[in-house]
Motif scaffolding. Structure first.
Motif, short mmCIF file in Angstrom:
data_model
loop_
_atom_site.label_atom_id
_atom_site.label_comp_id
_atom_site.label_asym_id
_atom_site.label_seq_id
_atom_site.Cartn_x
_atom_site.Cartn_y
_atom_site.Cartn_z
N ASN A 171 24.48 11.94 49.93
CA ASN A 171 24.70 10.90 50.93
C ASN A 171 23.54 9.90 50.95
O ASN A 171 23.75 8.68 51.00
CB ASN A 171 24.87 11.54 52.30
CG ASN A 171 25.49 10.59 53.31
OD1 ASN A 171 26.39 9.82 52.98
ND2 ASN A 171 25.00 10.62 54.53
N TRP A 221 31.53 5.23 55.47
CA TRP A 221 31.55 6.59 54.94
C TRP A 221 31.68 7.64 56.03
O TRP A 221 31.47 8.83 55.79
CB TRP A 221 30.27 6.86 54.15
CG TRP A 221 29.01 6.65 54.96
CD1 TRP A 221 28.32 5.48 55.12
CD2 TRP A 221 28.33 7.63 55.74
NE1 TRP A 221 27.24 5.67 55.96
CE2 TRP A 221 27.22 6.99 56.34
CE3 TRP A 221 28.54 8.98 55.98
CZ2 TRP A 221 26.33 7.65 57.19
CZ3 TRP A 221 27.65 9.65 56.82
CH2 TRP A 221 26.57 8.99 57.42
N ALA A 235 28.49 15.80 54.43
CA ALA A 235 27.05 15.61 54.32
C ALA A 235 26.30 16.74 55.01
O ALA A 235 25.30 17.26 54.50
CB ALA A 235 26.65 14.26 54.91
N ILE A 248 31.87 13.07 49.29
CA ILE A 248 30.89 12.07 49.74
C ILE A 248 30.98 10.82 48.88
O ILE A 248 30.96 9.69 49.37
CB ILE A 248 29.47 12.65 49.72
CG1 ILE A 248 29.34 13.79 50.75
CG2 ILE A 248 28.43 11.58 50.03
CD1 ILE A 248 28.03 14.54 50.68
#
Length: 432
Positions: free
Chosen positions: A55, A190, A197, A290
């Protein structure tokens, strides 16, 4: 007499999916923004950035591409003014906040007569909260506090007017996208990968504690000195859970004191076959989700090597992936910043500056294109920058012109500059 037996299942704390809310019914005169708690959105996002390697790599890489080599004006005379007005490092921080948090802001300073803007500075977005709307059609003020978890600092918070709503010397230019269900704030693109994450961070924490404390297999712990009362059994379960569950407790050893060997606790090892493969699968799946959330077309663009990507014969893939990502992911961020700045500068007493971001293109792509076309790297870079300019700043906008002629749209009433809407539709219309 039949011996009494009790079997208990210890439930590990369950984590729910993120539920992001603006608390418009709050008793405060500002709007809290929460995800796991009351006003912890920015803290939660910062945590996911700090604990997840994938991330953080995506956020930093995309933020660098958004900023590129900085913001400039096509008019050389105005460009000198622009560089003094908006220092490049301020815009770089704004680009990073916009990617990480989905929100960003400038402090805008006016001259004494409030007729001309004299400086733009970045302000950390996590320090700002929007004022609660009463009868006003748009946000008119923001509150600034360096720690929204400290009640003493909250008492000393500073009230700053939103850009274009006052005659104050300092105002806040808030930049955000439209997010369904939200009015005061926006979400990062995101946001759907927040749980992944956190999972990636927990996997690394698990392995770290296993290595530090020694490896311990999954076990069943049996106490052979009778069945305790329900209250005592719950106490024992709580103690075992606090000492031996969670990634922070991975690899701990157990110590038992007994009066009689016959009543000593017994430990049955629960063998989980191919456990390492399960961890590998979770790690790979988490990384993939991710990357999908960040719309990363090729992990190689950010130095991330996956099973499907090596470093041989990948130049064409990287070139195509970068082109797609620049168009579909980077340009929308850049246009949001440019439109906000352009509208603020026009309102702040300046002529239209024709702003653009100078693009940051990987050297390997520039070198390959130069080799294929017989041009120099600088020529290829100039052409790349030209092709990726905001359509509002192009000399020949082409398809951006409507068939009915050239005209400007009317300003949208009662919409702040910090929203997803602007005084002009720069992507569609352009007055020549």
């Amino acid at each position: 007499m039949k011996q009494q037996q009790k079997f208990s299942i210890v439930n590990v704390n369950s984590n729910q999916l993120p539920f992001i809310t603006e608390d418009a019914k709050t008793r405060y005169n500002w709007i809290p923004f929460g995800v796991y708690g009351h006003d912890d959105f920015f803290d939660a996002v910062t945590m996911t950035y700090n604990v997840s390697t994938t991330n953080s790599a995506c956020i930093e890489g995309i933020a660098d591409l958004i900023y590129g080599k900085g913001v400039y004006s096509k008019d050389k005379a105005l460009n000198d003014v622009l560089q003094k007005l908006i220092p490049q490092e301020e815009t770089k921080r704004v680009a990073f906040d916009l990617k990480l948090y989905g929100n960003a802001a400038y402090q805008v300073y006016w001259d004494d007569s409030h007729t001309k803007v004299i400086k733009f500075y970045h302000v950390p977005i996590q320090y700002l909260r929007a004022e609660k709307l009463d009868s006003h059609p748009k946000i008119e003020n923001y509150f600034y506090c360096t720690d929204w978890n400290d009640q003493r600092k909250i008492k000393n918070k500073k009230k700053i007017a939103a850009f274009g709503t006052s005659n104050e010397k300092c105002e806040i230019l808030y930049i955000k996208n439209y997010s369904p269900g939200l009015y005061y704030y926006s979400l990062p693109d995101w946001v759907a990968a927040m749980q992944f994450a956190v999972s990636e961070g927990e996997i690394s924490n698990l392995h770290l504690n296993n290595i530090t404390n020694g490896f311990l297999p999954a076990v069943m712990l049996n106490f052979n000195n009778g069945v305790p009362a329900p209250e005592e059994r719950e106490t024992i379960e709580d103690l075992v859970q606090s000492k031996f569950t969670g990634t922070d407790n991975a690899g701990r050893f157990m110590l038992s004191f007994n009066d009689d060997p016959a009543t000593k606790p017994t430990i049955d090892i629960i063998d989980i076959p191919n456990l390492h493969e399960k961890y590998d699968y979770v790690a790979t799946y988490t990384q993939d989700r991710i990357l999908v959330a960040h719309r990363v077309t090729s992990p190689l663009l950010f130095g991330i090597r996956t099973d499907n990507n090596g470093f041989s014969s990948q130049s064409e893939e990287m070139k195509t992936a970068f082109s797609i990502m620049q168009t579909m992911t980077i340009s929308p961020f850049q246009n949001l910043i440019l439109n906000s700045l352009d509208a603020a500068l026009v309102q702040g007493g300046y002529d239209e500056m024709e702003l653009y971001f100078e693009q940051l293109t990987p050297l390997v792509i520039l070198a390959q294109t130069a080799d294929e076309t017989g041009k120099s790297i600088s020529q290829v870079e100039d052409e790349t920058n030209k092709s990726m300019e905001n359509p509002a700043t192009q000399d020949n906008p082409g398809d951006q012109q409507t068939q009915d002629g050239e005209f400007e749209t009317e300003p949208i009433p009662n919409v702040s500059l910090g929203s997803a809407f602007f005084a002009k539709e720069y992507e569609i219309f352009k007055q020549k």
